[in-house]
Design an enzyme around this catalytic site. Sequence first.
Site, PDB file in Angstrom:
ATOM      1  N   ARG A   1       0.832  -1.214   0.000  1.00  0.00           N
ATOM      2  CA  ARG A   1       0.000   0.000   0.000  1.00  0.00           C
ATOM      3  C   ARG A   1       0.860   1.254   0.000  1.00  0.00           C
ATOM      4  O   ARG A   1       0.425   2.317   0.441  1.00  0.00           O
ATOM      5  CB  ARG A   1      -0.929   0.006   1.191  1.00  0.00           C
TER       6      ARG A   1
ATOM      7  N   ASP B   1      10.994  -6.835   7.493  1.00  0.00           N
ATOM      8  CA  ASP B   1      10.505  -5.946   6.422  1.00  0.00           C
ATOM      9  C   ASP B   1      10.210  -4.559   6.958  1.00  0.00           C
ATOM     10  O   ASP B   1       9.939  -3.643   6.179  1.00  0.00           O
ATOM     11  CB  ASP B   1       9.255  -6.534   5.751  1.00  0.00           C
TER      12      ASP B   1
HETATM   13  P1  AMP Z   1       3.407  -3.997   7.957  1.00  0.00           P
HETATM   14  O1  AMP Z   1       3.992  -5.045   8.846  1.00  0.00           O
HETATM   15  O2  AMP Z   1       2.165  -3.365   8.481  1.00  0.00           O
HETATM   16  O3  AMP Z   1       4.428  -2.967   7.600  1.00  0.00           O
HETATM   17  O4  AMP Z   1       2.934  -4.690   6.596  1.00  0.00           O
HETATM   18  C1  AMP Z   1       3.367  -5.945   6.172  1.00  0.00           C
HETATM   19  C2  AMP Z   1       3.022  -6.170   4.732  1.00  0.00           C
HETATM   20  O5  AMP Z   1       1.613  -6.062   4.519  1.00  0.00           O
HETATM   21  C3  AMP Z   1       3.660  -5.197   3.753  1.00  0.00           C
HETATM   22  O6  AMP Z   1       3.938  -5.893   2.576  1.00  0.00           O
HETATM   23  C4  AMP Z   1       2.566  -4.194   3.538  1.00  0.00           C
HETATM   24  O7  AMP Z   1       2.687  -3.527   2.317  1.00  0.00           O
HETATM   25  C5  AMP Z   1       1.332  -5.082   3.549  1.00  0.00           C
HETATM   26  N1  AMP Z   1       0.115  -4.363   3.915  1.00  0.00           N
HETATM   27  C6  AMP Z   1      -0.231  -3.876   5.132  1.00  0.00           C
HETATM   28  N2  AMP Z   1      -1.430  -3.271   5.085  1.00  0.00           N
HETATM   29  C7  AMP Z   1      -1.864  -3.366   3.808  1.00  0.00           C
HETATM   30  C8  AMP Z   1      -3.035  -2.945   3.114  1.00  0.00           C
HETATM   31  N3  AMP Z   1      -4.036  -2.295   3.721  1.00  0.00           N
HETATM   32  N4  AMP Z   1      -3.105  -3.221   1.796  1.00  0.00           N
HETATM   33  C9  AMP Z   1      -2.117  -3.871   1.155  1.00  0.00           C
HETATM   34  N5  AMP Z   1      -1.015  -4.305   1.747  1.00  0.00           N
HETATM   35  C10 AMP Z   1      -0.874  -4.062   3.065  1.00  0.00           C
HETATM   36 MG    MG Z   2       5.874  -2.705   6.652  1.00  0.00          MG
END
Ligand code: AMP
Ligand code: MG
Length: 542
Positions: A119, A286
Amino acid sequence: MTTEEFNPNDATTTPMTRLQFDNRFVRELPADPDTENVRRQVLGACYTFVNPTPVADPKLVAYSMDLATDLGIRPVDCESRQFANVFAGNEMLEGMQPHAMCYGGHQFGNWAGQLGDGRAINLGEVQDIHGQLQMLQLKGSGETPYSRSADGLAVLRSSVREFLCSEAMFHLGVPTTRALSLITTGEGVVRDMFYDGRPQTEPGAIVCRVAPSFLRIGNYELFNSRGDIDNLRLLIDYTIRHHFPHLGEPSKETYLAWFKEVCERTADLVVHWMRVGFVHGVLNTDNTSILGLTIDYGPYGWIDNYDPDWTPNTTDATGKRYRFGHQPQIAQWNLLQLGNAIYPLINEVEPLQQILTDYVELYTNKWQQMRADKLGLNEYQGDDDHELNQQLQKILLLAETDMTIFYRRLADVSCEQKDLSDEALLEPLMEAYYAPDALSKEDKKDICDWLRQYQQRVQQDGTSDQDRKARMNLVNPKYVLRNYLSQQAIDKAHEGDYSMIDELLEVMHRPYDEQPQYDHYAAKRPDWARDKPGCSMLSCSS
Ligand code: AMP
Ligand code: MG
């Protein structure tokens, strides 16, 4: 035409077009040849070209004036229609090359395979007024090939938190990605905030984040996991060439020096988090920047009462992997994953292992010096100071003690007046206790004993009260972005009132200054906020 003649409503002369892009990331690294915006595994590429999804009605909520100025964007530009359009993804400026990055990662200790910018969309790299290139990135601007099962969007609540905290951290002196703008989309986004089957529609928003690079440990891990060593090498050489140029030409030695520097920067970062009481909340690989920046503000939180076991992340409530006091170890674990990822370029375990082992000492030394700074001591003096710190740790856990207020008020405890009564000695600290009446006689005695040891230690240094206070107040902030304050700003924002966002941005601009007009923002967490969602508990759902 001079800039003074600029008319913000005249789209043809808008100075936003002055932004000069130099997109070295997309120019120098392999692109996904497929530009179709469908979810898939992307092999042999660092990114995929993808456009932000236009939104219904972009409206500027807030922007960071000093960051805008650094980027050469004037306040009048920020308030223009075009600014909201551009940083909501509705309009591309000349030179922008929107793309989503491809990376993988370990989530909660498990290899998760390809993740990527699900996103987030990078717009391009713009030269700031210091001559450094800064990547502009929209977060919440729609689906990408990396969106997996999610919608690519972000809600206002999480965007307010990311916007405010990025800027607060920057002004606290903590390395971080920054936030230029916060814009509502005029569209609803459905979220099941508590994962309890009661989804709600929330206002959508987009933050424009800014950093020299958004590369994470996961970018390197993914290539290694796929055995794609050529691209791994390309990416590492690129990283060193542009972000660690002082390390020199690519070679095994250079790669090791790079790994060492990433470890050092990460150690510095975690020391800062521990200094200000910040808990990242989802420190997956990540979400671990290769530049040692705080990145990806999700279910983060700030320590109110000192508690090394506290985590704001409800998703992590059982294992508490990402709890406050565990962050130094988790950072090392993440660095180990980076070590594994770059192994094919080193082909020797020992030097990588050595750097990781050294991280423990490196971190410990940095943290000990920081603890000395927090106490206003000249330098950390080995075993005696270790004991002083161990005792302090116990003191902080005797009763609920606000960490920020405790350190700030400790600077007001006199070390020059040696014959203070216990009561007079304790007086400046009482504000730090959540329930002062709960302190038993023995507790008070223990605290006073510690304070008298501390007085002696300061006297050894020969530092005056005045000098000590000045020094301590440079590392112990008066203001941090307390969880309940962000939540209040969010609750108001949901009613269309953005004033508290502006006010918090303003107060967090000078977190070490007294700013008596904002004293109420330095107050400890009120009781109503103790167990309120958003104030003490957050989920990853944002
Ligand atoms: P985070 O741990 O929240 O940084 O996210 C982990 C993974 O999930 C990353 O690849 C983000 O891009 C993906 N991600 C989190 N929220 C969303 C969303 N609403 N839509 C698409 N991808 C998401
Ligand atoms: Mg992330």
